[in-house]
Design a protein around this motif. Structure first.
Motif, PDB file in Angstrom:
ATOM      1  N   ALA A 275       0.804  -1.214   0.000  1.00 39.94           N
ATOM      2  CA  ALA A 275       0.000   0.000   0.000  1.00 39.94           C
ATOM      3  C   ALA A 275       0.849   1.282   0.000  1.00 39.94           C
ATOM      4  O   ALA A 275       0.578   2.181  -0.789  1.00 39.94           O
TER       5      ALA A 275
ATOM      6  N   THR B  37       2.299   2.033  -3.465  1.00 41.45           N
ATOM      7  CA  THR B  37       1.292   2.430  -4.447  1.00 41.45           C
ATOM      8  C   THR B  37       0.714   3.802  -4.122  1.00 41.45           C
ATOM      9  O   THR B  37       0.512   4.616  -5.006  1.00 41.45           O
ATOM     10  N   VAL B  38       0.465   4.037  -2.839  1.00 42.30           N
ATOM     11  CA  VAL B  38      -0.118   5.325  -2.491  1.00 42.30           C
ATOM     12  C   VAL B  38       0.875   6.437  -2.829  1.00 42.30           C
ATOM     13  O   VAL B  38       0.481   7.528  -3.261  1.00 42.30           O
TER      14      VAL B  38
ATOM     15  N   ARG C 223      -0.165   9.516  -5.110  1.00 40.36           N
ATOM     16  CA  ARG C 223      -0.047  10.879  -4.592  1.00 40.36           C
ATOM     17  C   ARG C 223       0.843  11.731  -5.476  1.00 40.36           C
ATOM     18  O   ARG C 223       0.538  12.888  -5.748  1.00 40.36           O
TER      19      ARG C 223
ATOM     20  N   THR D  21      -5.365  11.830  -1.386  1.00 41.57           N
ATOM     21  CA  THR D  21      -5.442  10.366  -1.432  1.00 41.57           C
ATOM     22  C   THR D  21      -5.172   9.810  -0.046  1.00 41.57           C
ATOM     23  O   THR D  21      -4.211  10.209   0.597  1.00 41.57           O
TER      24      THR D  21
ATOM     25  N   VAL E 106      -4.781   6.266   2.586  1.00 41.95           N
ATOM     26  CA  VAL E 106      -4.406   4.861   2.583  1.00 41.95           C
ATOM     27  C   VAL E 106      -5.258   4.146   3.632  1.00 41.95           C
ATOM     28  O   VAL E 106      -5.659   4.747   4.626  1.00 41.95           O
TER      29      VAL E 106
ATOM     30  N   VAL F  69      -8.883   6.371  -2.442  1.00 42.67           N
ATOM     31  CA  VAL F  69      -8.343   5.548  -1.370  1.00 42.67           C
ATOM     32  C   VAL F  69      -7.573   4.389  -1.986  1.00 42.67           C
ATOM     33  O   VAL F  69      -8.012   3.780  -2.956  1.00 42.67           O
ATOM     34  N   VAL F  70      -6.380   4.148  -1.437  1.00 38.10           N
ATOM     35  CA  VAL F  70      -5.565   3.006  -1.841  1.00 38.10           C
ATOM     36  C   VAL F  70      -5.487   2.091  -0.637  1.00 38.10           C
ATOM     37  O   VAL F  70      -5.164   2.542   0.454  1.00 38.10           O
TER      38      VAL F  70
END
Ligand code: ADP
Ligand code: ZN
Ligand code: ZN
Length: 754
Positions: A277, A280-281, A285, A295, A297, A322-323
């Motif tokens: 996570a 990826t976030v 971002r 964004t 998490v 949201v990730v």
């Protein structure tokens, strides 16, 4: 006035209790709550003489409540609805489909921090209030000099100051300050502050993600355009993004997200592993922050405060993206227009405890509820998704080339049976693999060695009589830990000293079967004495910082070789890795699971995908004792279509998923006869009530026959549609009287067969 606000003449609402009351109950809304209460609000209600939590499901009621009997709800717990209208629908569907209790689903959908009525973190500031007269100030100086001092100080300030800081700096008690506030000489105000998860981590130099926008490849561009068109069409659709490893799928997702947020829509982006996570976030971002898009998490390792802030940012509509891992599929995203499920084939999307939902399938259903687009991405899509493409339910976008014309790695198969014949005590590392490891080390290129986690064990085996050290309480071999010479059971924690001689035949040849990451590390260190080798296993995964440190050291070249199970394989992108070895490819083939071939194919393709992601071509060595097994052959040739055709054919023949749905019904208890007796009784019920609606197979002992002294048996139900039979099945089960010592569970679309 928004239509989900309460209208004053219908100050009665229906509430479903979180504690699992079947029926929604009617409550009157006190005037103080009317402004904040909305559909989907979390409220505190009197129920069974206690104060409980519930969710407002509708305004007004058809229920006939005798006058004077209508109870008043106590309070609205959160200022934003906990269930958006689509989440309410999703709740009804998921509760039924996954045969879960309302409580289990609602607790998953509404995080604990929210249910507890957590509030935003605030900071209290003080500023000057009404001015004291000269006499008042003089009196204060005499009676309460400290109060006078702080008052004088604050009166000189232009801006409010943090209360805690002032009290500390001036060594003044809270009560002195309070009394000035009570008299009106000082004002206090609270300002909200956000706890941003991963801020610390993203602040690190090495993990800062720089915004880059590569020129899309032709295939990426085609996929992006197809997804954009689907978004523009504004109807429900699912698109499978089938892109080989290193084909730049993330870039496609980012382009889709950009389009959605530009139109004011919300996005849920699911990743299969908590550990992925942050990475990826960071990328999301880097792309969106410049546009002022927030964004958040979302996963199970967040602190309650972080969770609350993420929740509030989404529920209030301040954040749109949201990730997160599995549970983020239930996040309260407003105006949700896009769902992305990365590595959609991953079994980790399935929750193995109640509620037993599959995050990917819930994502598809939620997209359906919102008439929006769902993108499922993978290099090795599940047979379920491929079949949905085949029968036209899903569209597909394929990316068959890696970015920058990089080649897919060359895959060598090593037949370990032949290695064994050629003597040398059959090292678990073949000479082919050893030579290549040496070669890479000399060229200053990096390598990764994977061990198959499925069936992966480090147990003790006697070569003379076949004795295996098993747990007394669970029917599985115990794991040998070399650090303290003990055997441990990973299911129940039982431990004992490892024997030096075989307890059955007294042979001293008793030795370890299977390979631990630790043993492989030792063997490889002998092959490469000067190399820096690091082992990554479940232990290092659970320590957040250690995991990040190892990956970072690997990235900057401090580590030459990484050894680990496939759980570390997901999403790794290291350009200098040119060799990947899979030490024991067959392990996952020999498990009692109809998906064994699919898992093996996916495993080989995924681990291979970690090789050759930079400028140099990559190589892969697959060690196997069954080199001719179809999934191994298809994977070696990267023949996705071939594998899919053959595997679908097999599944069709046996009528397995994806051709029918599977429901697993597990029964367990200390007395196996009793368990079987109740299974027989239950089968009679099914025979009478569900004839022709399900095919029942079993009972059979579960692959793990015993856990913690409880014997386990299971039934399998096959049906063309799970949703059509599950309601009846659950209703029958609720009426069925079972002994307290027999416990059962129903798992719809199971991933775990053990
Ligand atoms: P996948 O998820 O398909 O395995 P990634 O999305 O991780 O692949 O992309 C692999 C690498 O290629 C990443 O470092 C990414 O930044 C880079 N990349 C993606 N698209 C392009 C492109 N069009 N041109 C150059 N590099 C790209
Ligand atoms: Zn023996
Ligand atoms: Zn045990």
């Amino acid at each position: 006035m928004p239509k989900n606000k309460l209208n004053h003449d219908t100050a009665v609402v229906e509430v479903i209790a979180l504690s699992g009351f079947d029926k929604a109950l009617a409550y009157a809304v006190p005037p103080t709550c009317q402004a904040t209460l909305q559909l989907g609000s979390l409220v505190r209600i009197p129920l069974r003489r206690r104060s409980e939590l519930g969710v407002v499901l509708r305004f007004g009621t058809d229920q006939v409540v005798p006058p004077g009997k209508l109870k008043m709800l106590f309070e609205v717990v959160q200022p934003y609805p906990v269930l958006t209208p689509d989440l309410m629908e999703l709740y009804r569907w998921a509760q039924k489909y996954y045969a879960a209790t309302p409580e289990a689903i609602l607790e998953t959908m509404i995080p604990a921090a929210i249910r507890k009525g957590m509030k935003p973190k605030t900071r209290r500031y003080i500023s000057k209030g009404k001015a004291p007269t000269v006499e008042e100030l003089e009196t204060l100086e005499k009676r309460a000099p400290k109060q006078a001092a702080i008052l004088k100080f604050i009166r000189q300030q232009v801006k409010p100051l943090p209360r805690a800081d002032i009290l500390k700096a001036m060594k003044i008690s809270a009560s002195a300050c309070d009394s000035l506030v009570a008299k009106g000489y000082l004002h206090e105000t609270d300002t909200e502050e956000e706890r941003v998860a991963y801020e610390d981590e993203l602040g690190d130099q090495e993990s800062v993600v720089v915004e880059t926008r590569p020129v899309l490849t032709e295939e990426q561009d085609a996929a992006v355009r197809a997804i954009h068109d689907a978004i523009t069409a504004d109807v429900f659709s699912v698109r499978l993004l089938h892109g080989v490893t290193g084909s730049g799928k993330t870039e496609v997702y980012l382009n889709a997200i950009e389009k959605i947020v530009a139109e004011g829509g919300g996005v849920i982006f699911l990743v299969p592993e908590v550990a992925l996570a942050p990475q990826t976030v960071g990328r999301v971002r880097a792309r969106l922050e410049a546009r002022g898009v927030h964004t958040v998490v979302w996963h199970s390792h967040l602190s309650e405060g972080e969770r609350y802030d993420a929740w509030k940012a989404l529920a209030s509509g301040e954040a749109h993206v949201v990730v997160g891992a599995r549970s983020a599929v239930f996040a309260p995203v407003q105006n949700l227009k896009l769902m992305i499920v990365d590595e959609e084939h991953e079994p980790s999307y399935k929750q193995e405890e109640s509620p037993r939902y599959n995050g990917r399938d819930v994502a598809v259903f939620r997209a359906h509820l919102n008439k929006s687009v769902c993108v499922l991405g993978s290099a090795t899509p599940s047979l379920e998704s491929l079949y949905n493409v085949e029968r036209g339910k899903y569209a597909v976008d394929r990316i068959l080339k890696r970015v920058d014309h990089r080649q897919l790695p060359k895959i060598h198969l090593v037949d370990m049976r032949r290695e064994a014949l050629q003597g040398k005590g059959a090292s678990p590392i073949s000479r082919t693999l050893a030579n290549k490891l040496v070669d890479r080390f000399e060229k200053k290129e990096q390598s990764i060695l994977f061990l198959n986690r499925r069936g992966f064990s480090t147990s003790i085996l006697c070569p003379d009589c076949g004795y295996v050290a098993s747990c007394k309480h669970c029917s599985i071999p115990m794991t040998f830990h070399r650090t303290d010479g003990k055997l441990r059971c990973h299911l129940c924690g039982e431990q004992r000293e490892a024997p030096l001689k075989c307890p059955e035949c007294q042979s001293i040849n008793i030795r370890k079967k299977g390979l631990g990451t630790q043993k492989i590390e030792d063997i490889v260190q002998k092959i490469l004495p000067r190399a820096k080798i690091v082992r990554m296993d479940a232990d290092s995964m659970s320590k957040k910082n250690l995991y990040r440190k190892i990956l970072n050291d690997f990235r900057i070249g401090k580590i030459d070789l990484l050894v680990g199970t496939q759980m570390i394989a997901k999403g790794l992108d290291f350009p200098n890795v040119t060799l990947v070895g899979l030490v024991d490819a067959d392990k996952s083939l020999h498990v009692e699971d109809f998906r064994a071939a699919e898992r093996t194919f996916q495993l080989i393709v995924q681990v291979s995908g970690r090789s050759g992601r930079g400028d140099r071509a990559g190589e892969v060595v697959i060690q196997t004792s069954t080199p001719h097994a179809p999934p191994i052959q298809f994977a070696r040739k990267s023949d996705f279509d071939g594998f899919q055709l053959e595997e679908l054919e097999q599944r069709r023949e046996f009528n397995y998923p994806p051709f029918r749905h599977l429901i697993r019904h597990l029964f367990r208890g200390r007395n196996p006869d009793k368990v079987n007796f109740y299974i027989e009784q239950w089968l009679k019920v099914l025979d009478q009530e569900m004839e022709g609606q399900l095919e029942v197979r079993g009972p059979a002992p579960a692959p793990i026959e015993k856990i913690r002294d409880e014997y386990r048996f299971q039934l399998w139900y096959f049906a063309p549609s799970a949703s059509r039979v599950i309601g009846k099945l659950v209703a029958l089960r609720q009426q069925f009287k079972m002994d307290k010592e027999v416990i059962d569970l129903i798992d719809v679309d199971p991933m775990n067969m053990s």
